[in-house]
Design an enzyme around this catalytic site. Structure first.
Site, PDB file in Angstrom:
ATOM      1  N   TYR A 110       0.866  -1.100   0.008  1.00  0.00           N
ATOM      2  CA  TYR A 110      -0.026   0.206   0.054  1.00  0.00           C
ATOM      3  C   TYR A 110       0.854   1.291  -0.054  1.00  0.00           C
ATOM      4  O   TYR A 110       0.532   2.323  -0.992  1.00  0.00           O
ATOM      5  CB  TYR A 110      -0.969  -0.033   1.139  1.00  0.00           C
ATOM      6  CG  TYR A 110      -1.826   1.095   1.482  1.00  0.00           C
ATOM      7  CD1 TYR A 110      -3.066   1.306   0.627  1.00  0.00           C
ATOM      8  CD2 TYR A 110      -1.650   2.052   2.463  1.00  0.00           C
ATOM      9  CE1 TYR A 110      -3.866   2.278   1.098  1.00  0.00           C
ATOM     10  CE2 TYR A 110      -2.677   3.091   2.608  1.00  0.00           C
ATOM     11  CZ  TYR A 110      -3.544   3.368   1.955  1.00  0.00           C
ATOM     12  OH  TYR A 110      -4.495   4.199   2.438  1.00  0.00           O
ATOM     13  N   LYS A 129       0.894   4.000  -2.903  1.00  0.00           N
ATOM     14  CA  LYS A 129       0.230   5.399  -2.658  1.00  0.00           C
ATOM     15  C   LYS A 129       1.464   6.523  -3.043  1.00  0.00           C
ATOM     16  O   LYS A 129       0.982   7.397  -3.616  1.00  0.00           O
ATOM     17  CB  LYS A 129      -0.030   5.503  -1.109  1.00  0.00           C
ATOM     18  CG  LYS A 129      -1.461   4.926  -0.750  1.00  0.00           C
ATOM     19  CD  LYS A 129      -2.362   5.350  -1.690  1.00  0.00           C
ATOM     20  CE  LYS A 129      -3.964   5.240  -0.959  1.00  0.00           C
ATOM     21  NZ  LYS A 129      -4.941   5.774  -2.135  1.00  0.00           N
TER      22      LYS A 129
HETATM   23  P1  NAI Z   1     -13.453   3.013   1.992  1.00  0.00           P
HETATM   24  O1  NAI Z   1     -12.909   1.547   2.055  1.00  0.00           O
HETATM   25  O2  NAI Z   1     -14.472   3.342   3.070  1.00  0.00           O
HETATM   26  O3  NAI Z   1     -13.480   3.325   0.628  1.00  0.00           O
HETATM   27  C1  NAI Z   1     -12.981   2.959  -0.515  1.00  0.00           C
HETATM   28  C2  NAI Z   1     -14.136   2.547  -1.666  1.00  0.00           C
HETATM   29  O4  NAI Z   1     -13.334   2.132  -2.794  1.00  0.00           O
HETATM   30  C3  NAI Z   1     -14.813   1.563  -1.057  1.00  0.00           C
HETATM   31  O5  NAI Z   1     -16.088   1.800  -1.097  1.00  0.00           O
HETATM   32  C4  NAI Z   1     -14.676   0.349  -2.104  1.00  0.00           C
HETATM   33  O6  NAI Z   1     -15.595  -0.522  -2.471  1.00  0.00           O
HETATM   34  C5  NAI Z   1     -14.226   1.022  -3.220  1.00  0.00           C
HETATM   35  N1  NAI Z   1     -13.487   0.296  -4.148  1.00  0.00           N
HETATM   36  C6  NAI Z   1     -12.474  -0.655  -4.018  1.00  0.00           C
HETATM   37  N2  NAI Z   1     -11.820  -1.120  -5.093  1.00  0.00           N
HETATM   38  C7  NAI Z   1     -12.456  -0.396  -6.145  1.00  0.00           C
HETATM   39  C8  NAI Z   1     -12.217  -0.600  -7.589  1.00  0.00           C
HETATM   40  N3  NAI Z   1     -11.515  -1.393  -7.907  1.00  0.00           N
HETATM   41  N4  NAI Z   1     -13.139   0.160  -8.194  1.00  0.00           N
HETATM   42  C9  NAI Z   1     -14.100   1.014  -7.762  1.00  0.00           C
HETATM   43  N5  NAI Z   1     -14.166   1.273  -6.480  1.00  0.00           N
HETATM   44  C10 NAI Z   1     -13.448   0.173  -5.531  1.00  0.00           C
HETATM   45  O7  NAI Z   1     -12.038   3.656   2.248  1.00  0.00           O
HETATM   46  P2  NAI Z   1     -11.744   4.968   2.738  1.00  0.00           P
HETATM   47  O8  NAI Z   1     -11.248   5.074   4.244  1.00  0.00           O
HETATM   48  O9  NAI Z   1     -12.788   5.833   2.471  1.00  0.00           O
HETATM   49  O10 NAI Z   1     -10.541   5.402   1.543  1.00  0.00           O
HETATM   50  C11 NAI Z   1     -10.760   6.134   0.708  1.00  0.00           C
HETATM   51  C12 NAI Z   1      -9.243   6.285   0.109  1.00  0.00           C
HETATM   52  O11 NAI Z   1      -8.590   7.171   0.816  1.00  0.00           O
HETATM   53  C13 NAI Z   1      -8.476   5.165  -0.251  1.00  0.00           C
HETATM   54  O12 NAI Z   1      -7.817   5.509  -1.498  1.00  0.00           O
HETATM   55  C14 NAI Z   1      -7.750   5.131   0.744  1.00  0.00           C
HETATM   56  O13 NAI Z   1      -6.299   4.295   0.589  1.00  0.00           O
HETATM   57  C15 NAI Z   1      -7.531   6.578   1.208  1.00  0.00           C
HETATM   58  N6  NAI Z   1      -7.014   6.625   2.549  1.00  0.00           N
HETATM   59  C16 NAI Z   1      -7.757   6.572   3.569  1.00  0.00           C
HETATM   60  C17 NAI Z   1      -7.362   6.704   4.894  1.00  0.00           C
HETATM   61  C18 NAI Z   1      -8.384   6.935   6.001  1.00  0.00           C
HETATM   62  O14 NAI Z   1      -7.584   6.893   7.001  1.00  0.00           O
HETATM   63  N7  NAI Z   1      -9.219   6.393   5.969  1.00  0.00           N
HETATM   64  C19 NAI Z   1      -5.865   7.212   5.035  1.00  0.00           C
HETATM   65  C20 NAI Z   1      -5.053   7.274   3.988  1.00  0.00           C
HETATM   66  C21 NAI Z   1      -5.571   7.136   2.777  1.00  0.00           C
END
Ligand code: NAI
Length: 742
Positions: free
Chosen positions: A165, A169
């Site tokens: 990851y 990133k």
């Molecule tokens: P989340 O798991 O709630 O949201 C991610 C969404 O992406 C999910 O709804 C999932 O179904 C969708 N997804 C996964 N694979 C996919 C694909 N191949 N095509 C289309 N949709 C897909 O996670 P969150 O926390 O909201 O994360 C959002 C972004 O922020 C991610 O890129 C994550 O890496 C990044 N991020 C989040 C952090 C946090 O503290 N929540 C920290 C650093 C980065």
């Protein structure tokens, strides 16, 4: 300041918007008027379970319930085209893209399975690439776009169990940095955020005590602002969490120069300098690769301490690299640059780079080493000094913190004492003559004297460069040593030459030593704000002086004594150069512009020629009566030939139509009908469609037939215009060769 920032009329794609942070971005943008494509595959947090439409549909429903506009898309980000197509099909455009979708497959590195590594990369890095790749042409075409990449503090700082990851990133961050450069010209901004928020992805990773601080809603306004048209920020990285946001940048220690002279440093040199390499006392924050690299080169030359005292330690409020510098010290240094070795081939290559053509027999002597008068163009003299220019600036200004990307070649002066040999080894001494404080920048005047192997002075060159942003250091503003540009007399030019440059002109000129990608690489040129790679100013300079030589020295290089020109606007390869010339005593003033745009590219130019220079070869005086054209008598002779010699007609079997001009107006028309029986010459237009129509001025026609004007050259330079079967023009000799003397 209280005006609401709205997104009316804008269309956004938010990937992975079915939950967590993506959902908040989508809801906020829609609540401010954007039409949103809510993309979500609907799988589990690890990308293992099969997808479901539920996640995206729920968010679309929420948006619609609040009166907003949204549609669902359930494709994986690896199908970027389909996601972007949904935006185009549903809303007709795409303005905003948030690459938010993500999954986690955490394992310690020892246990990391390659499928886990690959899957995380496919969603984060490859997915961001593919959706952006599909969006890019739409944004470029409309000259507008806002792209947000989503990175992570796990990438910036590392995080146990997240090698896959973290790497993905940081890949996303690197992608965004480059896109910000490539998109700048097209109004496409690209920034990166590293958010922190509670979501299903962070379940079990973040302490519950901070849950209320880390609501994803706290991040969304920052993401939305970066996507607003009023936000001009691009290429930056931000950390955002808990209703706080801050910019992250690279910090580099001043480091240590490790080598002595040109020696390769030893491992021990590294060890012995470790404290200095890692000391952040005088750290720097570079914002682009060019700055970073030139900094390394400067430091490796052992110039670090002096410069740092200017940039970071000095009490001076000026940011000019000359502030606090003893400029007199710079003037006292002379540098002898590396000997400039060249062969006949280099002389020829240079001549091609400034447009010399074999189609003009008079120019063959610059292009063919076997020619009895083989010689080098006088403007070749710029090369030995230009080649030494950069090392010289680095050496002479070793205590000045110059960023070379800010250096522009402003003016060029040459004084020629002897014709340049076609090959040889030349040495050049360069000195800085003066540095002027022009407020918006510094003008650096470098004088270079070039000698041949016998230590005889061949030429003197003055190169004036402008260092952007380096003014206001309290220096002199008035020049003492500059050879100034000269305005031409206030009258219409005495003579004009127009010449279309080749599309490959810059590609050829660069082979004479100026390999700046600005002249060959479209993407690099775009970063500099140019629609395509531009021609070297010195190539335009060489073209112009060649035009002066054509008209005033009969291409004799020994007659050219001094040359001056100021570069004002760039020229694109393929454009037509128009050199206007005025003769006054031994000076030919010139100004060069671009026919297609009207831009003046060289101003204040002049060439001093040895007395006895040719009188300008201007077209015959316009006062000649058009009732009696010089070409009339030639056409009468052509008529006699075709009437008395039927084999001419059989050979060509075509209808030739000539339009003879004077001062740009057609004043006579001639038809030679070799299909008629008997073949005929008549004044006026042909009865049917001619096989070839040739338009040429009266004087040029006479020159063409008498062999003074080369037909091909006249065609390529626009003096002869041809419509119809061009091959017939090449056979025209049959009509015009060896006509009885006029
Ligand atoms: P989340 O798991 O709630 O949201 C991610 C969404 O992406 C999910 O709804 C999932 O179904 C969708 N997804 C996964 N694979 C996919 C694909 N191949 N095509 C289309 N949709 C897909 O996670 P969150 O926390 O909201 O994360 C959002 C972004 O922020 C991610 O890129 C994550 O890496 C990044 N991020 C989040 C952090 C946090 O503290 N929540 C920290 C650093 C980065």
């Amino acid at each position: 300041m209280n005006k609401l920032l709205r997104f009316d009329g804008r269309v956004a794609v938010v990937t992975g918007a079915g939950g967590g942070l993506g959902r908040c971005y989508a809801l906020l943008l829609a609540s401010r008027g954007a039409s949103v494509v809510v993309n979500d595959l609907g799988g589990d947090p690890h990308g293992s379970a099969p997808g479901s439409t539920r996640l995206a549909d729920n968010v679309v429903q929420e948006i619609r319930n609040q009166g907003g506009s949204a549609v669902s898309n359930y494709d994986s980000v690896e199908d970027g085209e389909k996601i972007v197509q949904t935006a185009i099909d549903s809303f007709g455009r795409l303005d905003i893209l948030i690459n938010n979708a993500g999954i986690l497959r955490d394992r310690s590195f020892l246990k990391m399975a390659t499928p886990d590594w690959d899957m995380v990369h496919r969603v984060h890095l490859r997915g961001s690439y593919l959706v952006t790749k599909a969006a890019w042409p739409h944004m470029r075409k409309q000259n507008y776009g806002r792209i947000l990449m989503v990175a992570s503090t796990s990438g910036i700082y590392g995080n146990f169990g997240q090698s896959n990851y973290s790497a993905a990133k940081m890949g996303v961050f690197g992608l965004g940095n480059t896109l910000s450069l490539e998109g700048a010209k097209y109004g496409i901004n690209c920034n990166t955020i590293a958010p922190t928020a509670i979501s299903r992805m962070t379940e079990g990773l973040l302490p519950t005590a901070v849950e209320k601080d880390l609501k994803p809603e706290f991040v969304a306004p920052f993401a939305a602002y970066l996507c607003h048209e009023s936000c001009q920020e691009t290429g930056k990285l931000f950390e955002v969490a808990s209703g706080w946001a801050g910019r992250v940048r690279w910090e580099k220690s001043a480091g240590a120069g490790l080598k002595k002279g040109d020696e390769i440093p030893s491992i021990e040199d590294v060890r012995d300098n470790w404290a200095k390499i890692t000391d952040f006392t005088n750290s720097v924050h570079h914002t682009n690769s060019a700055e970073a690299t030139s900094f390394a080169i400067e430091k490796s030359r052992g110039t670090d301490d002096a410069k740092l005292s200017i940039n970071y330690g000095s009490a001076s409020t000026s940011s000019s690299p000359f502030a606090g510098i003893d400029i007199q010290k710079i003037f006292s240094r002379t540098v002898t640059v590396k000997p400039f070795q060249y062969t006949d081939r280099d002389s020829i290559l240079y001549a091609l780079g400034v447009g010399a053509k074999v189609s003009d027999p008079a120019q063959l002597k610059f292009l063919y080493e076997g020619h009895s008068d083989f010689c080098t163009l006088p403007t070749f003299a710029v090369l030995p000094s230009m080649e030494g220019m950069l090392p010289m600036v680095q050496e002479v200004m070793k205590d000045v913190d110059i960023h070379y990307a800010n250096l522009l070649h402003g003016e060029q002066y040459l004084e020629l004492y002897k014709p340049l040999p076609t090959s040889g080894t030349l040495t050049t001494e360069i000195k800085i003559a003066e540095i002027l404080d022009k407020r918006t920048g510094a003008v650096i005047v470098a004088n270079a004297t070039t000698y041949n192997e016998a230590k005889e002075r061949l030429c003197f060159s003055q190169i004036i460069t402008f260092l952007k942003g380096a003014g206001r250091f309290g220096g002199e503003s008035k020049a003492k040593f500059i050879k100034p540009p000269m305005s031409p007399p206030r009258r219409a030019p005495d003579v004009v030459v127009e010449e279309k440059t080749s599309l490959d002109q810059a590609a050829i000129y660069r082979l004479s030593g100026d390999y700046n990608p600005l002249h060959i690489d479209a993407d690099f040129a775009a970063v500099g704000g140019f629609a395509q790679p531009i021609l070297h100013g010195l190539s335009t300079f060489g073209h112009s002086v060649r035009h002066v030589m054509e008209k005033f020295t009969n291409y004799d290089p020994s007659k050219v004594k001094c040359i001056k020109g100021r570069f004002s606007r760039p020229v694109l390869p393929g454009h037509t150069l128009r050199t206007e010339m005025w003769k006054a005593d031994n000076r030919v003033f010139f100004q060069t512009s671009v026919v297609e745009t009207g831009d003046v590219s060289i101003t204040g130019g002049y060439v001093d020629i040895e007395s006895g220079g040719e009188e300008p070869q201007v077209a015959p005086s316009p006062s000649v009566q058009t009732s009696e054209l010089s070409s009339d008598v030639i056409f009468e002779a052509i008529g006699n030939r075709v009437r008395s010699n039927p084999s001419v007609a059989r050979q060509l079997s075509a209808v030739y139509f000539w339009k003879i001009t004077k001062d740009g107006n057609v004043v006579r028309e001639w038809t030679v009908d070799l299909k008629a029986s008997p073949p005929a010459l008549k004044r006026g237009t042909p009865d049917g469609k001619p096989d070839i129509t040739l338009t040429i001025s009266d004087g040029d026609f006479v020159d063409l037939v008498s062999g003074k004007l080369n037909g091909q050259k006249a065609f390529f330079e626009g003096q002869l215009k041809i419509q119809g079967n061009v091959m017939l023009a090449q056979k025209m000799d049959v009509l015009t060769k060896d006509l009885p003397k006029l």
